[in-house]
Design an enzyme around this catalytic site. Structure first.
Site, PDB file in Angstrom:
ATOM      1  N   HIS A  22       0.995  -1.130   0.061  1.00  0.00           N
ATOM      2  CA  HIS A  22       0.004   0.109   0.065  1.00  0.00           C
ATOM      3  C   HIS A  22       0.779   1.290  -0.098  1.00  0.00           C
ATOM      4  CE1 HIS A  22      -4.015   1.990   0.648  1.00  0.00           C
ATOM      5  NE2 HIS A  22      -3.463   2.711   1.523  1.00  0.00           N
ATOM      6  N   LYS A 167     -10.034   6.796  -3.684  1.00  0.00           N
ATOM      7  CA  LYS A 167      -8.932   7.894  -3.342  1.00  0.00           C
ATOM      8  C   LYS A 167      -7.500   7.416  -3.778  1.00  0.00           C
ATOM      9  CE  LYS A 167      -7.471   8.847   1.025  1.00  0.00           C
ATOM     10  NZ  LYS A 167      -7.622   9.586   2.451  1.00  0.00           N
ATOM     11  N   LYS A 169      -3.553   7.749  -3.854  1.00  0.00           N
ATOM     12  CA  LYS A 169      -2.514   8.336  -3.127  1.00  0.00           C
ATOM     13  C   LYS A 169      -1.333   8.769  -4.043  1.00  0.00           C
ATOM     14  CE  LYS A 169      -3.326   7.023   1.305  1.00  0.00           C
ATOM     15  NZ  LYS A 169      -3.285   8.113   2.277  1.00  0.00           N
ATOM     16  N   ASP A 198      -5.118  12.011  -2.361  1.00  0.00           N
ATOM     17  CA  ASP A 198      -4.484  12.311  -0.879  1.00  0.00           C
ATOM     18  C   ASP A 198      -2.754  12.237  -1.589  1.00  0.00           C
ATOM     19  OD1 ASP A 198      -3.474  12.660   1.484  1.00  0.00           O
ATOM     20  OD2 ASP A 198      -4.338  10.723   1.922  1.00  0.00           O
ATOM     21  N   GLU A 224      -6.772  16.068  -0.675  1.00  0.00           N
ATOM     22  CA  GLU A 224      -6.397  16.060   0.649  1.00  0.00           C
ATOM     23  C   GLU A 224      -4.943  16.235   1.069  1.00  0.00           C
ATOM     24  OE1 GLU A 224      -6.511  12.429   4.335  1.00  0.00           O
ATOM     25  OE2 GLU A 224      -7.561  12.231   2.205  1.00  0.00           O
ATOM     26  N   ASP A 249      -5.836  16.839   6.870  1.00  0.00           N
ATOM     27  CA  ASP A 249      -5.900  15.598   7.513  1.00  0.00           C
ATOM     28  C   ASP A 249      -4.708  15.732   8.449  1.00  0.00           C
ATOM     29  OD1 ASP A 249      -5.671  12.844   8.222  1.00  0.00           O
ATOM     30  OD2 ASP A 249      -4.722  12.263   6.400  1.00  0.00           O
ATOM     31  N   LYS A 273     -10.452  11.681  12.626  1.00  0.00           N
ATOM     32  CA  LYS A 273      -9.748  10.335  13.038  1.00  0.00           C
ATOM     33  C   LYS A 273      -9.556  10.368  14.304  1.00  0.00           C
ATOM     34  CE  LYS A 273      -6.865  10.086   8.879  1.00  0.00           C
ATOM     35  NZ  LYS A 273      -5.422   9.876   8.073  1.00  0.00           N
ATOM     36  N   GLU A 327     -13.760   6.687   4.897  1.00  0.00           N
ATOM     37  CA  GLU A 327     -12.874   5.593   4.255  1.00  0.00           C
ATOM     38  C   GLU A 327     -12.269   4.588   5.287  1.00  0.00           C
ATOM     39  OE1 GLU A 327      -8.266   6.984   4.358  1.00  0.00           O
ATOM     40  OE2 GLU A 327      -9.620   8.662   3.619  1.00  0.00           O
TER      41      GLU A 327
END
Length: 373
Positions: A22, A167, A169, A198, A224, A249, A273, A327
């Site tokens: 990831h 989303k 990255k 993001d 983001e 974020d 979060k 998410e």
């Protein structure tokens, strides 16, 4: 009174394999490490919590190892002998004695809420004011970095009705290549999906000014954290100029950060979060600040496993409006489970149980197998 005293608190580091690497701007996850918290009370009830970071110290100030050490050495001793039913007093005690440590505190508060929910026969959402929905729309992160693979993965998710928000990255690569990658995916998916990015603070302001314009002009719904959290003036300028909404974020590391961002006008969306605010109750204070300032909300994740994901989910169920969804896909990234009841994802939503507490119990055998020795 003595029946609800906290008798023991243990923190267990658990390493779980993921379905694929990831990629983020600052780190590539090859597995996910959770800190599972077990809080036992004198009345025989056990509360479960979780503290999970993304990429250890590459993301923030806490790592799984430091979370465990600080719970074992500093935070757990403050809780032993306290009234497990008085979550407010317990968390104030921790906040007075220890600065920061929001991930550790969030896991401990989740465990206290889980225990109290079990004690009263109520879901955690009801302890937090009461749910106004039973499920949450969940985004999926496309993080392979390969355009064709990401398009195929998104189309598969749409086909099985698991996700319709995606989303991407970006930020680790060259800006023009990243933009090309994102725009190609949006063109392939069209109106069937929401595509967002993001950047994880990877751009400087000069790069972000142009990139946000291009992304907005090409149908990208949300951007983001494009620049560094410390560049507050730059965030304000970007928020004023970007055609696509800017979401904060990494900029939100506390409830106080949320207030300051709202006052400055540095973002039009906040990622919520629980780990970064210090627990479910704290993140609801951030949500209240955002709502008062007219800032939209999004339910974020630290890629927690099932325990942390459901602690977040119970919290987000209580919010009046979640304009941008959530998410909470962390458990879907893992190939193994340490709870007996895996979270239920269907029809683009995470469905949250109405069973007492978080609605989970540990699979002791799997936990023992994956716990770090």
């Amino acid at each position: 009174m003595s029946q609800t005293l906290i008798e023991s608190v243990s923190a267990i580091i658990v390493d779980l394999p993921t379905i694929r690497p990831h990629r983020l701007a600052m780190h590539t996850l090859q597995q996910q490490t959770l800190v599972v918290i077990r809080l036992r009370c004198a009345d025989g009830i056990e509360g479960l919590g979780e503290a999970t970071t993304i990429g250890g110290l590459a993301y923030g100030n806490e790592s799984p190892e430091s979370i465990k050490q600080n719970i074992d050495s500093h935070l757990a001793p403050l809780l032993i002998g306290q009234d497990a039913a008085n979550i407010n007093a317990a968390m104030q005690r921790l906040d007075k004695a220890a600065k920061g440590n929001t991930f550790a505190k969030s896991g401990l508060e989740s465990a206290l809420l889980d225990a109290q929910g079990k004690r009263l026969g109520l879901p955690v959402s009801e302890l937090l004011g009461g749910r106004v929905r039973d499920s949450l729309e969940v985004a999926w992160t496309l993080a392979s970095g390969d355009t064709a693979k990401d398009i195929a993965e998104a189309e598969d998710m749409l086909g099985i009705r698991r996700h319709r928000i995606f989303k991407l990255k970006i930020g680790a690569g060259e800006v023009s290549q990243d933009l090309k990658h994102v725009i190609a995916i949006k063109r392939a998916l069209g109106d069937s999906a929401s595509v967002r990015v993001d950047v994880n603070q990877a751009w400087d302001e000069s790069q972000a000014l142009r990139a946000c314009q291009v992304l907005g002009d090409n149908g990208i719904d949300l951007i983001e954290q494009p620049i560094a959290r410390i560049n507050r003036a730059g965030q304000v300028r970007l928020n004023q100029r970007s055609p696509a909404p800017i979401m904060a974020d990494e900029s939100i590391e506390s409830v106080e950060d949320a207030f300051s961002l709202a006052a400055d006008g540095a973002a039009s969306v906040f990622a919520l979060k629980i780990a970064k605010n210090g627990g479910p109750r704290a993140v609801l204070r951030t949500a209240a600040i955002a709502e008062s300032a007219g800032i939209a909300l999004y339910g974020g994740t630290m890629l927690e496993g099932s325990i942390g994901t459901l602690a977040s989910a119970h919290t987000f169920l209580t919010l009046n409006k979640l304009t941008w969804g959530t998410e909470l896909f962390g458990p879907l990234l893992l190939t193994e489970e340490i709870v007996q009841e895996a979270p239920q994802y269907r029809d683009f939503q995470l469905h949250v149980p109405r069973t007492p507490g978080l609605g989970l119990s540990l699979d002791e055998e799997r936990l023992a197998f994956f716990a770090r020795k």
